[in-house]
Scaffold this motif. Sequence first.
Motif, PDB file in Angstrom:
ATOM      1  N   LYS A 192      30.528  37.337  54.536  1.00  0.00           N
ATOM      2  CA  LYS A 192      29.871  36.059  54.796  1.00  0.00           C
ATOM      3  C   LYS A 192      29.675  35.251  53.509  1.00  0.00           C
ATOM      4  O   LYS A 192      29.668  34.023  53.526  1.00  0.00           O
ATOM      5  CB  LYS A 192      28.511  36.287  55.454  1.00  0.00           C
ATOM      6  N   ILE A 193      29.440  35.962  52.407  1.00  0.00           N
ATOM      7  CA  ILE A 193      29.311  35.360  51.079  1.00  0.00           C
ATOM      8  C   ILE A 193      30.360  36.021  50.187  1.00  0.00           C
ATOM      9  O   ILE A 193      30.550  37.245  50.241  1.00  0.00           O
ATOM     10  CB  ILE A 193      27.896  35.586  50.499  1.00  0.00           C
ATOM     11  N   HIS A 194      31.010  35.230  49.366  1.00  0.00           N
ATOM     12  CA  HIS A 194      32.155  35.743  48.604  1.00  0.00           C
ATOM     13  C   HIS A 194      31.881  35.715  47.106  1.00  0.00           C
ATOM     14  O   HIS A 194      31.143  34.839  46.613  1.00  0.00           O
ATOM     15  CB  HIS A 194      33.399  34.903  48.914  1.00  0.00           C
ATOM     16  N   PRO A 195      32.478  36.648  46.380  1.00  0.00           N
ATOM     17  CA  PRO A 195      32.329  36.617  44.923  1.00  0.00           C
ATOM     18  C   PRO A 195      32.933  35.346  44.359  1.00  0.00           C
ATOM     19  O   PRO A 195      33.901  34.805  44.913  1.00  0.00           O
ATOM     20  CB  PRO A 195      33.106  37.858  44.456  1.00  0.00           C
ATOM     21  N   THR A 196      32.352  34.883  43.270  1.00  0.00           N
ATOM     22  CA  THR A 196      32.850  33.651  42.645  1.00  0.00           C
ATOM     23  C   THR A 196      33.418  33.975  41.260  1.00  0.00           C
ATOM     24  O   THR A 196      33.219  33.247  40.301  1.00  0.00           O
ATOM     25  CB  THR A 196      31.738  32.592  42.547  1.00  0.00           C
ATOM     26  N   LEU A 197      34.143  35.066  41.190  1.00  0.00           N
ATOM     27  CA  LEU A 197      34.722  35.517  39.923  1.00  0.00           C
ATOM     28  C   LEU A 197      35.858  34.591  39.506  1.00  0.00           C
ATOM     29  O   LEU A 197      36.760  34.303  40.288  1.00  0.00           O
ATOM     30  CB  LEU A 197      35.250  36.945  40.089  1.00  0.00           C
ATOM     31  N   SER A 198      35.794  34.113  38.274  1.00  0.00           N
ATOM     32  CA  SER A 198      36.848  33.238  37.772  1.00  0.00           C
ATOM     33  C   SER A 198      37.818  33.965  36.850  1.00  0.00           C
ATOM     34  O   SER A 198      38.992  33.622  36.786  1.00  0.00           O
ATOM     35  CB  SER A 198      36.240  32.042  37.042  1.00  0.00           C
ATOM     36  N   CYS A 199      37.327  34.977  36.127  1.00  0.00           N
ATOM     37  CA  CYS A 199      38.186  35.731  35.218  1.00  0.00           C
ATOM     38  C   CYS A 199      37.473  37.021  34.844  1.00  0.00           C
ATOM     39  O   CYS A 199      36.275  37.174  35.087  1.00  0.00           O
ATOM     40  CB  CYS A 199      38.522  34.927  33.957  1.00  0.00           C
ATOM     41  N   ALA A 200      38.221  37.948  34.259  1.00  0.00           N
ATOM     42  CA  ALA A 200      37.635  39.211  33.822  1.00  0.00           C
ATOM     43  C   ALA A 200      38.191  39.577  32.454  1.00  0.00           C
ATOM     44  O   ALA A 200      39.394  39.495  32.215  1.00  0.00           O
ATOM     45  CB  ALA A 200      37.933  40.328  34.823  1.00  0.00           C
TER      46      ALA A 200
END
Length: 449
Positions: free
Chosen positions: A389-397
Amino acid sequence: MPDSHALSELLAAISTPDRAPEDIAALPLPESFRAVTVHKEDTEMFRGMTSADKDPRKSLRVDEVPVPELGPGEALVAVMASSVNYNTVWSSIFEPLPTFGFLERYGRTSPLAARHDLPYHVLGSDLAGVVLRTGPGVNVWKPGDEVVAHCLSVELESADGHDDTMLDPAQRIWGFETNFGGLAEIALVKANQLMPKAAHLTWEEAAAPGLVNSTAYRQLVSRNGAGMKQGDNVLIWGASGGLGSYATQLALAGGANPVCVVSNQRKAEVCRSMGAEAIIDRSAEDYRFWSDEHTQNPREWKRFGGRIRELTGGEDVDIVFEHPGRETFGASVYVTRRGGTIVTCASTSGYRHEFDNRYLWMHLKRIVGTHFANYREAWEANRLVAKGKIHPTLSCAYPLADTALAVHDVHRNVHQGKVGVLCLAPTEGLGVRDEELRAQHIDAINRFR
């Protein structure tokens, strides 16, 4: 060097799909591991400099540190991935004060807590990983369990914390006010910090939501925060950032109307891709809420309020999701509707807030302070992630060795969403257990990439 052979054995066992708890429990723990630290001897290195000029790349180190003693009710976790939060920025530049004072006070509370009072501080308030060992009294979790950790550390020896664990007088933020945080290959947590890892996410994706998603949930959704309801207009500062990106999702998922404030068109497009329609690019529209360092500009508050009404069909906002602090707080109080709520956590632009109290008291507005989340709120926020329902907002690692650069990027606000850190995970993309659910949400999962 860290105990690389033992760590390699652990990583091999963790990577085996059909591993059993006894397989993990039977492996020897390493004597040491790599961790991102600040050192007590460095706390004066930025004296006299402005916050903007302080460089985390000069203060953060990657050290070899010994594995801490495991106590009752605790767990040692192999950290596959972690992420950068603004509290790590504060720790790295020793603001508003060095975190070693927190560790010293904690260390005086008990012989077991004395482990935390060290000349180095292992930072980090997020993790996704695998349980290695549990201490006496831990029954829910076992070696081999795939977990994430929320950052609330409490003792619960006072009655004050039993209605809302955030009110425990001994409440601390793990990895900020305690040692042995998540920016490391191994972390020490209280077992009641652990929650199930979302099966459809990679390690680095699963490590991204913890602190910010729970914080946004309490701040916006919980009755301890704004108590958002369907149809509310919600002004969200930094709506594509590490915290605001989750507030935007929670508003949309809850039937509210987010009014997203961003700093450039690229971030505006990210908000549109999440489903937001009302967006203000504060740089393009050149809002200047301060005439100079000491004087706010109410005309700009009024112009900003007018722009909000253009986007909402003439309505003021019911809730302001505040976290920049000094720079925006006067405007936030002004634009909130009569009887509305300004809910605030953090103050990334400064802690000393100034506002015109006439617009608060005469219009019956409320200012509510929130800080992280209690156990239940953290669990509910994590449940939304696990259900897609809610998603990670990862842009880079970044790799663990480059954590200082990752923290520098967050300090300079050149990032979007959350910045991840690979700890024991050798590459990105590992740890997915539910490919079917992942396929349903892959575009949203990758939105900030």
